[in-house]
Design a protein around this motif. Sequence first.
Motif, PDB file in Angstrom:
ATOM      1  N   HIS A  29       0.857  -1.194   0.000  1.00 53.93           N
ATOM      2  CA  HIS A  29       0.000   0.000   0.000  1.00 53.93           C
ATOM      3  C   HIS A  29       0.887   1.236   0.000  1.00 53.93           C
ATOM      4  O   HIS A  29       1.617   1.480   0.949  1.00 53.93           O
ATOM      5  N   GLU A  30       0.770   2.030  -1.069  1.00 52.80           N
ATOM      6  CA  GLU A  30       1.610   3.214  -1.219  1.00 52.80           C
ATOM      7  C   GLU A  30       0.859   4.502  -0.870  1.00 52.80           C
ATOM      8  O   GLU A  30       1.124   5.548  -1.458  1.00 52.80           O
ATOM      9  N   SER A  31      -0.040   4.435   0.073  1.00 57.33           N
ATOM     10  CA  SER A  31      -0.890   5.584   0.387  1.00 57.33           C
ATOM     11  C   SER A  31      -0.105   6.864   0.630  1.00 57.33           C
ATOM     12  O   SER A  31      -0.481   7.948   0.198  1.00 57.33           O
ATOM     13  N   LEU A  32       1.017   6.771   1.348  1.00 61.84           N
ATOM     14  CA  LEU A  32       1.776   7.956   1.742  1.00 61.84           C
ATOM     15  C   LEU A  32       3.092   8.101   0.981  1.00 61.84           C
ATOM     16  O   LEU A  32       3.725   9.168   1.062  1.00 61.84           O
ATOM     17  N   SER A  33       3.526   7.082   0.304  1.00 62.27           N
ATOM     18  CA  SER A  33       4.868   7.079  -0.280  1.00 62.27           C
ATOM     19  C   SER A  33       4.863   7.754  -1.645  1.00 62.27           C
ATOM     20  O   SER A  33       4.819   7.107  -2.682  1.00 62.27           O
ATOM     21  N   ARG A  34       4.882   9.058  -1.594  1.00 58.53           N
ATOM     22  CA  ARG A  34       4.923   9.881  -2.797  1.00 58.53           C
ATOM     23  C   ARG A  34       5.727  11.134  -2.487  1.00 58.53           C
ATOM     24  O   ARG A  34       6.195  11.302  -1.366  1.00 58.53           O
ATOM     25  N   SER A  35       5.896  12.018  -3.441  1.00 58.82           N
ATOM     26  CA  SER A  35       6.679  13.222  -3.172  1.00 58.82           C
ATOM     27  C   SER A  35       5.954  14.103  -2.164  1.00 58.82           C
ATOM     28  O   SER A  35       4.742  13.964  -1.936  1.00 58.82           O
ATOM     29  N   GLU A  36       6.697  15.030  -1.559  1.00 56.21           N
ATOM     30  CA  GLU A  36       6.101  15.917  -0.559  1.00 56.21           C
ATOM     31  C   GLU A  36       4.948  16.722  -1.156  1.00 56.21           C
ATOM     32  O   GLU A  36       3.890  16.858  -0.538  1.00 56.21           O
ATOM     33  N   ALA A  37       5.130  17.240  -2.372  1.00 57.58           N
ATOM     34  CA  ALA A  37       4.071  18.021  -3.017  1.00 57.58           C
ATOM     35  C   ALA A  37       2.851  17.155  -3.313  1.00 57.58           C
ATOM     36  O   ALA A  37       1.706  17.581  -3.101  1.00 57.58           O
ATOM     37  N   VAL A  52       0.336  16.386  13.639  1.00 67.40           N
ATOM     38  CA  VAL A  52       1.789  16.170  13.684  1.00 67.40           C
ATOM     39  C   VAL A  52       2.252  15.154  12.651  1.00 67.40           C
ATOM     40  O   VAL A  52       3.447  14.894  12.522  1.00 67.40           O
ATOM     41  N   PHE A  53       1.312  14.581  11.929  1.00 67.36           N
ATOM     42  CA  PHE A  53       1.666  13.520  10.988  1.00 67.36           C
ATOM     43  C   PHE A  53       2.689  13.982   9.953  1.00 67.36           C
ATOM     44  O   PHE A  53       3.721  13.351   9.740  1.00 67.36           O
ATOM     45  N   LEU A  54       2.406  15.091   9.273  1.00 67.11           N
ATOM     46  CA  LEU A  54       3.239  15.495   8.151  1.00 67.11           C
ATOM     47  C   LEU A  54       4.659  15.847   8.593  1.00 67.11           C
ATOM     48  O   LEU A  54       5.628  15.565   7.879  1.00 67.11           O
ATOM     49  N   ASP A  55       4.804  16.424   9.784  1.00 69.25           N
ATOM     50  CA  ASP A  55       6.142  16.764  10.277  1.00 69.25           C
ATOM     51  C   ASP A  55       6.984  15.506  10.483  1.00 69.25           C
ATOM     52  O   ASP A  55       8.167  15.471  10.114  1.00 69.25           O
ATOM     53  N   LYS A  56       6.387  14.462  11.053  1.00 66.95           N
ATOM     54  CA  LYS A  56       7.113  13.203  11.244  1.00 66.95           C
ATOM     55  C   LYS A  56       7.488  12.599   9.894  1.00 66.95           C
ATOM     56  O   LYS A  56       8.609  12.092   9.712  1.00 66.95           O
ATOM     57  N   ILE A  66      11.548   7.348  15.257  1.00 68.32           N
ATOM     58  CA  ILE A  66      10.253   7.963  14.979  1.00 68.32           C
ATOM     59  C   ILE A  66       9.145   6.943  15.219  1.00 68.32           C
ATOM     60  O   ILE A  66       9.128   5.876  14.594  1.00 68.32           O
ATOM     61  N   LYS A  67       8.231   7.263  16.121  1.00 64.66           N
ATOM     62  CA  LYS A  67       7.180   6.332  16.532  1.00 64.66           C
ATOM     63  C   LYS A  67       5.803   6.950  16.288  1.00 64.66           C
ATOM     64  O   LYS A  67       5.662   8.160  16.147  1.00 64.66           O
TER      65      LYS A  67
END
Length: 300
Positions: free
Chosen positions: A189-197, A215-219, A231-232
């Motif tokens: 599952h690549e839900s989050l694994s993309r470029s920052e933009a 706080v999700f995006l900062d981590k 990082i937890k």
Amino acid sequence: MKKIHVGFLLSYDYDKLKLSIPPVYKASDKIFIAIDENLSTWSGNKFEIDESFFKWLDEFDTEKKIEIYRDNFYVPGLTGIQMDTRERHLLSLKMGIGNWLVQVDSDEYFLDFEKYVKSLRKYDCYLDNPKSHPVQISGYHIDVYKHLDDGILYVKNTCKVLLATNYPNYKLARQTRERIIYVDSYTLHESLSRSEAELEYKLKNWSHREDVNPVFLDKWKRANKDNYNEIKDVFYLNPKQWKDLGYVPFKTLEDITKYFEQRDDMKFSKFYLFKKNFGQWFKHLKIFKLTKKVEFEKYF
């Protein structure tokens, strides 16, 4: 009837379908792709589809299994998750009740779809009268957290993903809140694994946009090969749902898939699945539900 029908929702990340469709193509009987007729996201923002995608789709679809379903999926006044649920319901009606209705997101890649289909076929009896015996057949996600220059970060704990149902009375996205049957099947599952933009754009347009923890995006931005062990609690909703990260020194989907196919620690035992399925069977016994209903109604 009793076919394996697979459905996808097409939106701004449509290019990922070039990775998610091939693993399910051979073992499916038909594939449906839902596209908003106005090319609107669930936030009402517009997106474009490059014509090269449809050219790829036509060339790839050598057996003519793929059907495009266009409808109005953006409804002002509904929340993102309500539109998500509505679109999946409409897509499933198009796919046809009486078949196995498998909904796969564009960023989900089956490790072994043929194995999943064999598991579905064990429960074909539930297709005879689906409204009376609704079930969902769940696999498990291996979540890719972030792409790095020389590998990926992934979430160590595997979580369920509700992929197929015989009766699409969805309550929340792909959840029907009916009996779940767990099988030994896995998707990357690549839900989050993309470029920052790309990730920031997704957070503004997907169905969970109202619920993302602050706080999700900062981590996510800070995580790298050197500090991932520190990082937890990195889940985008309830942080503690994803406790720890791991690292894989591979980049291609083929290499990453082979890596996880060889990792038994990411998979569940037959005894674990038996316990889960027995619990679901007991929970959804009609006599049990009737007792709970009586207990509820006595307060009114």
